[in-house]
Structures are given as structure tokens and as C-alpha cells.
Write an enzyme that holds these catalytic residues in place. Structure first.
Site, short mmCIF file in Angstrom:
data_model
loop_
_atom_site.label_atom_id
_atom_site.label_comp_id
_atom_site.label_asym_id
_atom_site.label_seq_id
_atom_site.Cartn_x
_atom_site.Cartn_y
_atom_site.Cartn_z
N ASP A 171 0.84 -1.20 0.00
CA ASP A 171 0.00 0.00 0.00
C ASP A 171 0.87 1.25 0.00
O ASP A 171 1.94 1.27 0.61
CB ASP A 171 -0.91 0.00 1.23
CG ASP A 171 -1.95 1.10 1.20
OD1 ASP A 171 -2.48 1.37 0.12
OD2 ASP A 171 -2.23 1.68 2.25
N HIS B 242 -7.35 -0.66 -10.44
CA HIS B 242 -7.22 0.41 -9.45
C HIS B 242 -6.26 1.50 -9.93
O HIS B 242 -6.56 2.69 -9.86
CB HIS B 242 -6.75 -0.16 -8.11
CG HIS B 242 -6.67 0.87 -7.02
ND1 HIS B 242 -7.76 1.59 -6.59
CD2 HIS B 242 -5.60 1.31 -6.29
CE1 HIS B 242 -7.39 2.43 -5.65
NE2 HIS B 242 -6.09 2.28 -5.45
#
Length: 301
Positions: free
Chosen positions: A144, A216
Site C-alpha cells: 500500500d 485500481h
């Protein structure tokens, strides 16, 4: 010169506490005093536990910020609105307290102290405790924050520049995403990577030529006039193993435009395509915008 609040710049925190609350206009004087006193409580813990790198940001929703009567500051701020025909609900509140540090015990101590300062003048509607997971990955398994700016670029992206009247301020997005890991784990590795736009194990970004437009990265890696629309992510996983878990998404930026443009793309407001992670993994259950003034303005609201 104005200085940003301390929760914006530090990266790689192990612990985060996100508190959203409402308050009445009649409590405004008490809120001002509590904000100034909160900086003192932060300083005490920073001196007592320097290794914890504890940091704090206090922000305000649109309705609340207007009460302080600084109309020339935070002019981008607006209430969060629902997006994607309900895929992104709006849960706008008046006050945000974001605490991050390398030690959850110190984060928790600061949260207790601040809530004691604000007392009954605020009504806490959401409190979420985030944690840094293995190899700085989300609990779905992907690294992330890879696109985050680093070094001096953190302040350039995350903080309003010194030539502005609200220098040192920042805009914040808070969104809570629940992850359905049972559903996600039924998706094979190749499909998971296609949804994200990166390889899972070694975190290599796929070439744009082969990346799915609704992956994404395809939804949030955006450019305008050849320039990438950057944001500073301070997101953390949250939850329990047996119950609800997911990602508390927290983004800072010197303007609301970069944040909002990514959201509009993710939730299908620009071209009808929605982020594949919303199909296979995540469900947004909250959404709010905040403006966090500089330290100097917070002391003198």
C-alpha cells in the site's frame, strides 16, 4: 511562515487513530480552547516518548470550518457528496482528529487526553484504530502507498504553499472500506493483479499498454496537462480477524481537486467505469472531507 500540523509529513507510521465527531455552534469557544490545548498535550508526549514519533492533525468539515469565520482560508472545502449511485456514501462530520505514531500505546494515550479536553462539547461518531501490516501491505496482500511522494515532495503535494493566505493548511479525505477477503481469495492471482494493476509479490507496476482501464491504478493514476495528480496517503488497515476489517483511507493534499478527481474516476462518475476493487474486494461505508489549518491558525482560531 506557517507550518503544517504534524500528522501530515511523517511516513510509515505503525499506528493510527482516526476520530470523527460533531459539535454545536454554541460550543465554538470551547472547541477553540481544546484545539490549542491539544497541541500542548501532543508536545508533552513527543518529549516523553521521542522514539514514538507521535503526530497529530485536527481538521474541520465545511459547516464547522465556516463557523470560525476565516472565509479566505480553506476555500476548496465542501461537504462530501455520495458518489457512484450509492457506492460511496457521504458521512460528513464536523471534526477530525488523526493521530499517528510508531507506538499504539502512545497514540492511545494522546487520544484519551484529547477526548478529555473536548469533553461533552463533541459527539464522537466514529473512532477507528489502524495498524501497519506485514511489509506495509494491505490485508488483501498488496503493498500500500507505493505511489506516495517522498522527501520534500511530501510537503509540496500535501501542504498549501507559503504564498497562499492559508499556507500550511491541507485538505483531507477520510473513507472507510470494508474488505470481503473470502470473496477476494476466490479470485485467482492473475485476476487480483489485473484488478490492482501491479504484481502482488514484487510490487511491479504494469505497463499502461497492458493495464486494464478499470484496474485500481487505471482509475487513480491520473494526469492533467501531463502532470500526475498526486496525493499523500496516510491510510492504514483496521479491524478484527473475526469481524469487520479493511482499509481506513486517509489522503492529504494541498488542493481538494486531486483527491476528488481520483474519487470521481474510481466510482464511475467520469466515464461510467468503476474500480475493479469495488467489484471484487472493497465496499466504501463512509466518506468525508476536512480542512486542517496550519499550526499557527489552529492556535489562534
Amino acid at each position: 511562515m506557517s507550518h503544517p500540523q504534524s500528522g501530515i509529513i511523517p511516513d510509515h507510521a505503525k499506528s493510527g487513530i482516526f476520530i470523527e465527531a460533531d459539535f454545536q455552534a454554541s460550543a465554538l469557544d470551547n472547541i477553540k480552547k481544546a484545539c490549542a490545548a491539544s497541541l500542548d498535550e501532543l508536545s508533552k508526549l513527543q518529549q516523553q516518548f521521542p522514539e514514538a514519533d507521535v503526530a497529530l492533525t485536527i481538521g474541520f468539515g465545511d459547516k464547522a470550518w465556516r463557523l470560525f469565520n476565516h472565509p479566505e482560508e480553506g476555500t476548496d472545502l465542501k461537504p462530501f457528496r455520495p458518489l457512484g449511485n450509492g457506492l460511496a456514501p457521504a458521512t460528513q462530520h464536523d471534526l477530525l482528529i488523526h493521530i499517528q505514531s510508531m507506538r499504539h500505546d502512545v497514540s492511545f494515550a494522546l487520544a484519551l487526553n484529547l477526548l478529555a479536553l473536548f469533553g461533552d462539547d463533541i459527539q464522537v461518531l466514529n473512532e477507528t484504530h489502524g495498524f501497519r501490516w506485514i511489509e506495509e501491505r494491505g490485508i488483501e496482500g498488496f503493498v500500500d502507498g507505493t505511489e506516495n511522494p517522498t522527501g520534500e515532495n511530501i510537503q509540496k503535494v500535501g501542504v498549501i504553499a507559503n504564498d497562499k493566505v492559508d499556507a500550511g493548511g491541507t485538505y483531507i479525505l477520510i473513507q472507510k472500506y470494508l474488505h470481503d477477503l473470502k470473496k477476494w481469495n476466490k479470485v485467482n492471482l492473475q485476476q487480483q493483479e489485473a484488478c490492482v494493476g501491479r504484481s502482488k509479490q514484487d510490487n511491479i507496476e504494469f505497463d499502461k499498454a497492458v493495464r486494464l482501464p478499470d484496474s485500481h491504478l487505471g482509475r487513480v493514476n491520473l494526469k492533467e496537462n501531463g502532470k500526475t495528480l498526486e496525493i499523500v496517503r496516510r491510510s492504514l488497515p483496521f479491524g478484527t480477524a473475526s469481524g469487520e476489517h479493511g482499509l481506513l483511507f486517509c489522503a492529504y493534499c494541498h488542493c481538494l481537486h486531486n483527491i476528488e478527481t481520483q474519487l470521481l474516476s474510481m466510482f464511475g462518475e467520469t466515464d461510467g467505469k468503476t474500480d475493479l476493487l469495488l467489484t471484487h474486494l472493497s465496499k466504501a461505508i463512509s466518506g468525508a472531507y476536512y480542512f486542517a489549518p496550519s499550526i499557527e491558525r489552529l492556535k489562534a482560531l
